[in-house]
Structures are given as C-alpha cells and as structure tokens.
Design a protein around this motif. Structure first.
Motif, PDB file in Angstrom:
ATOM      1  N   GLU A 101       0.708  12.138  10.082  1.00  0.00           N
ATOM      2  CA  GLU A 101       0.892  10.837   9.428  1.00  0.00           C
ATOM      3  C   GLU A 101       1.115   9.775  10.497  1.00  0.00           C
ATOM      4  O   GLU A 101       1.247  10.087  11.685  1.00  0.00           O
ATOM      5  N   GLU A 114       9.146   9.179   2.947  1.00  0.00           N
ATOM      6  CA  GLU A 114       7.881   9.629   2.350  1.00  0.00           C
ATOM      7  C   GLU A 114       6.970  10.301   3.383  1.00  0.00           C
ATOM      8  O   GLU A 114       6.453  11.388   3.151  1.00  0.00           O
ATOM      9  N   LYS A 115       6.786   9.664   4.517  1.00  0.00           N
ATOM     10  CA  LYS A 115       5.767  10.151   5.453  1.00  0.00           C
ATOM     11  C   LYS A 115       6.268  11.266   6.382  1.00  0.00           C
ATOM     12  O   LYS A 115       5.520  12.155   6.732  1.00  0.00           O
TER      13      LYS A 115
ATOM     14  N   VAL B 160       0.708  -1.145   2.295  1.00  0.00           N
ATOM     15  CA  VAL B 160      -0.338  -0.136   2.464  1.00  0.00           C
ATOM     16  C   VAL B 160       0.257   1.212   2.914  1.00  0.00           C
ATOM     17  O   VAL B 160      -0.395   2.251   2.826  1.00  0.00           O
ATOM     18  N   GLN B 161       1.491   1.177   3.361  1.00  0.00           N
ATOM     19  CA  GLN B 161       2.135   2.433   3.795  1.00  0.00           C
ATOM     20  C   GLN B 161       2.885   3.116   2.654  1.00  0.00           C
ATOM     21  O   GLN B 161       3.347   4.235   2.813  1.00  0.00           O
ATOM     22  N   ARG B 162       3.068   2.424   1.538  1.00  0.00           N
ATOM     23  CA  ARG B 162       3.843   3.015   0.438  1.00  0.00           C
ATOM     24  C   ARG B 162       2.927   3.837  -0.465  1.00  0.00           C
ATOM     25  O   ARG B 162       2.143   3.296  -1.237  1.00  0.00           O
ATOM     26  N   GLY B 163       3.030   5.145  -0.358  1.00  0.00           N
ATOM     27  CA  GLY B 163       2.301   6.040  -1.259  1.00  0.00           C
ATOM     28  C   GLY B 163       0.913   6.422  -0.799  1.00  0.00           C
ATOM     29  O   GLY B 163       0.294   7.312  -1.374  1.00  0.00           O
ATOM     30  N   LEU B 164       0.397   5.733   0.214  1.00  0.00           N
ATOM     31  CA  LEU B 164      -0.988   5.972   0.616  1.00  0.00           C
ATOM     32  C   LEU B 164      -1.034   6.788   1.907  1.00  0.00           C
ATOM     33  O   LEU B 164      -0.622   6.303   2.956  1.00  0.00           O
ATOM     34  N   PRO B 165      -1.531   8.030   1.857  1.00  0.00           N
ATOM     35  CA  PRO B 165      -1.647   8.830   3.082  1.00  0.00           C
ATOM     36  C   PRO B 165      -2.528   8.101   4.100  1.00  0.00           C
ATOM     37  O   PRO B 165      -3.508   7.444   3.730  1.00  0.00           O
ATOM     38  N   ILE B 166      -2.180   8.257   5.373  1.00  0.00           N
ATOM     39  CA  ILE B 166      -2.859   7.488   6.423  1.00  0.00           C
ATOM     40  C   ILE B 166      -4.367   7.781   6.471  1.00  0.00           C
ATOM     41  O   ILE B 166      -5.178   6.882   6.721  1.00  0.00           O
ATOM     42  N   MET B 169      -5.993   5.694   4.002  1.00  0.00           N
ATOM     43  CA  MET B 169      -5.953   4.283   4.391  1.00  0.00           C
ATOM     44  C   MET B 169      -7.078   3.948   5.379  1.00  0.00           C
ATOM     45  O   MET B 169      -7.804   2.973   5.192  1.00  0.00           O
TER      46      MET B 169
END
Lengths: 122, 279
Positions: A101, A114-115, B160-166, B169
């Motif tokens: 991540e 979360e990450k 864009v970082q909340r809930g969205l895997p990189i 993205m």
C-alpha cells in the motif's frame, strides 16, 4: 498484525505513528533510516508490518523496501510506503518493488488504520 | 438562536429536504448555518431567518444544502460491494442476457465515491459487461454543488486514500491540480443529476439496483415509507435495493422482502407488491 516497524527519520512522524499503532493494540519497533530498519527487522524477528518513509539518510525507503522483499514476501510482511512523494511515478515504482500500500503524507489516523493495519473504520 | 428561529429553520429543512432534526439540534443548525449566513453577508441566524421569511429561493436552497450530510468514502462499508460483485450482479447478468442492459442508481451520491466505486468494481470484475452491454450508473444528490463535484470526478489526496486501494487508484485515476481525477473510461459509465428524494423520481426510469444507503436515517418514518414506496416503483420486479447497514424496511414498507443470500441490507420487491409511484 503483531508488530509494526515505523521507519522515518522524523521523530515526530514516528511518535504520531506509534500513538496510532499502539492505540490499535499493535506493538511498535522504530528505525530512523533504511539501514537501521534492516537491522531492527532481523533483530526483532516478529515484525509483520512496516510503515516506510521514502526520503531518509544512509538508505532510502525504496532501497529498504527492495531489501526487505528479498527476505520476506507479502504473505509474511505488509509494507506500506508513507511519503510526501505523491506522484504517479513514485507510486508505480514502489508498487513494482513490492509495496502493498501507499500513504501520501500528510496522513490521518483513519488512513493508517485502514492501509497499514487493515482495520475497517466507521 | 431562540426557539422560534429554531422551529422555523427545522420546519424549512423538513419541508425542503425531509431532514428530520427533532428537538435540541441547535448546535447542528448553528455550526452549519452561521458560516453560511456570513457567506451571504448576513450578521447571524436572526438575520438569516428574517431573510428566509421574506422568501429567498437561493438562500433556501443554500440552507438545505448546508444541512445535508455528505460523509462518504470509496467502497464504504465494503460488504455491500462484495455482495454486489459476488451475488447481485451475477444474478442480474444471468437474467439480463437478452436485453444486455444494466441500470444502477445511487440515490444520495454526495461527492460521488459510491457511484465511482461501483464503476471501478464493474471495470475490474465484469469488463465484458462494460464492453458489450448498455451499462448506466445514475448518481443523484439533493445538492447541486455535490452533483457538480461528482461531475468533475476530482478528489483531494485525502479523499482518494479513504477506502480506495492504491493499485485501483493508480489504475483508474490521473493526477490533476489539487489531487486526482477519475479517468474518462470510468466517468463515462456514470451520469449525474440533481434529485430530491421528496419529489417524484418516476422520470428517472426503471433500475436493476438502487443504492439508498445512509440517507433514510435522516427522515421521519412517514417520509421513509414514502421514499421506499417510490423506490419500489422504479425498481424492476427482480431488481435489488441496497440500504445502509443501520437501515431497514421493517415497519416502513410492506413492498420488499429481505434478500437472504446477502448479509448486508439488501431487499427485493415482493412478487405481489403494489408499489406507489407519486407524480
């Protein structure tokens, strides 16, 4: 997750990270650059998560990431880059090198939970 | 704020958005409306109320928009998205092989993370459907400024970082001034328009799936029942309604059955449901 290693040359960032990670009931180890991180990782033996800065003296985060991936695959070690380098090229480079991540600084507690810790947030 | 001003504002918000404030929410009104009053060059709540009493449509809309809640994130409460992928969409795709058409409605889409999450899910897991079927995701919100934001497809670095895997993205967004923008192939799946759930939505047509998550909680029971009746009327008989985790139709509508194959709050119209669609 049992133990997270916070790798950042900023003591403040490590302190904030420690509060978040320990707040989630996970143990913390700290390192202030990439070389230090490799030493701490081998010494501790039970680190299974890493929050890794990019720009650090002695050894940068990307080199550290590659070195860690040579000894621990994704099933054993979750590695999250955490950096102000927030452009497409840096992110792609980190993912190719094996990051799970990527956190773009400045971060919030919710994003770290979360990450890094894979904890759902409300 | 005195009681009379509070009563006036809560009645106005109820009438325009259905939002049920109940007693003792002065702090909420003040925290949202004092900055709004200032942006209209008004001294504070008393002057705001005085202007509204003289009827000011623009200010009334601004008050309504300020009072609606826009908390959302990508893939919020992940389970409904897992069930959309694993159960709901496979069921619909099996049944729609002839028409090859799929319409999904996000009825309170706020800043757009929910419709774009669905678009990402379709691209990732059903590429042949996206390629060969007529697929439409309609995103609506009561607030025009939310609809405009959705249309831009632009999100800050934090959003864009909340809930969205990189990995998703970097695949589906491109960098822009101030953040990240949804790529065109995703954006063209989603259309946007303003829709107040208190008004008729017959003109939107029929849908296979309606997402109405975390919005009914703000309405009183009668309004919830009316909205659910309308939703039933715009769902295909074999369609699906997805509510928020804390929401239910129990005691509000007789038109739906719980869809037991899903753990989240998923409902289908009853076989004999006589759904009401107000005009």
């Amino acid at each position: 997750m049992k133990k997270v290693m916070l790798v950042d040359d900023s003591r403040t960032v490590r302190l904030i990270g420690r509060q978040i990670v320990e707040g989630a009931g996970v143990a913390v180890a700290e390192a202030e650059n990439g070389e230090d991180a490799l030493e701490v990782f081998h010494r501790e033996g039970d680190v299974d998560g890493v929050l890794l800065d990019w720009n650090m003296p002695v050894m940068d985060g990307l080199s550290c990431l590659k070195a860690l991936r040579r000894v621990a695959d994704a099933s054993r070690l979750r590695i999250v880059m955490c950096t102000t380098e927030n452009d497409f090229e840096h992110i792609s480079q980190a993912l190719e090198a094996g990051a799970d991540e990527y956190v773009m600084k400045p971060f919030t507690e919710e994003i770290i939970r979360e990450k890094l810790l894979s904890l759902a947030t409300a | 704020m005195n009681q009379e001003e509070y009563d006036f504002l809560s009645r106005l918000v109820m009438r325009t958005s259905g939002l049920h404030l109940g007693p003792n929410k002065q702090y909420l009104l003040e925290s949202r409306l004092i900055p709004l009053a200032q942006s209209f060059d008004l001294e504070g709540i008393p002057e705001l109320v005085a202007r509204l009493r003289r009827s000011d449509a623009l200010l009334e809309t601004a008050v309504t928009e300020a009072m609606t809640t826009n908390e959302t994130s990508f893939f919020r409460d992940i389970t409904p998205f897992d069930e959309l992928r694993d159960t709901i969409l496979p069921t619909l795709i099996a049944d729609r092989g002839t028409s090859k058409s799929l319409r999904i409605w996000c009825s309170a889409s706020s800043t757009g993370q929910e419709p774009f999450s669905i678009a990402i899910l379709l691209h990732e897991h059903f590429p042949e459907i996206v390629q060969n079927w007529r697929v439409e995701i309609l995103a609506t919100d009561i607030a025009e400024k939310m609809v405009s934001r959705c249309r831009s497809g632009e999100y800050s670095q934090l959003e864009v970082q909340r809930g969205l895997p990189i990995r998703l993205m970097v695949k589906h967004f491109e960098q822009c001034d101030g953040g990240w923008r949804v790529k065109d192939d995703l954006r063209k799946l989603v259309s946007f328009r303003r829709q107040n759930l208190l008004e008729s939505f017959r003109h939107l047509g029929r849908f296979d799936v309606v997402f109405c998550r975390n919005v009914l909680i703000y309405f009183d029971a009668e309004t919830k029942g009316r909205i659910l009746g309308q939703i039933c009327g715009c769902l295909h008989q074999d369609g699906f309604l997805v509510l928020g985790a804390a929401e239910t139709v129990i005691g509000l509508s007789e038109s739906f059955d719980r869809f037991r194959d899903c753990k989240s709050a998923v409902y289908r119209p009853k076989a004999d449901s006589a759904c009401t669609v107000s005009r």
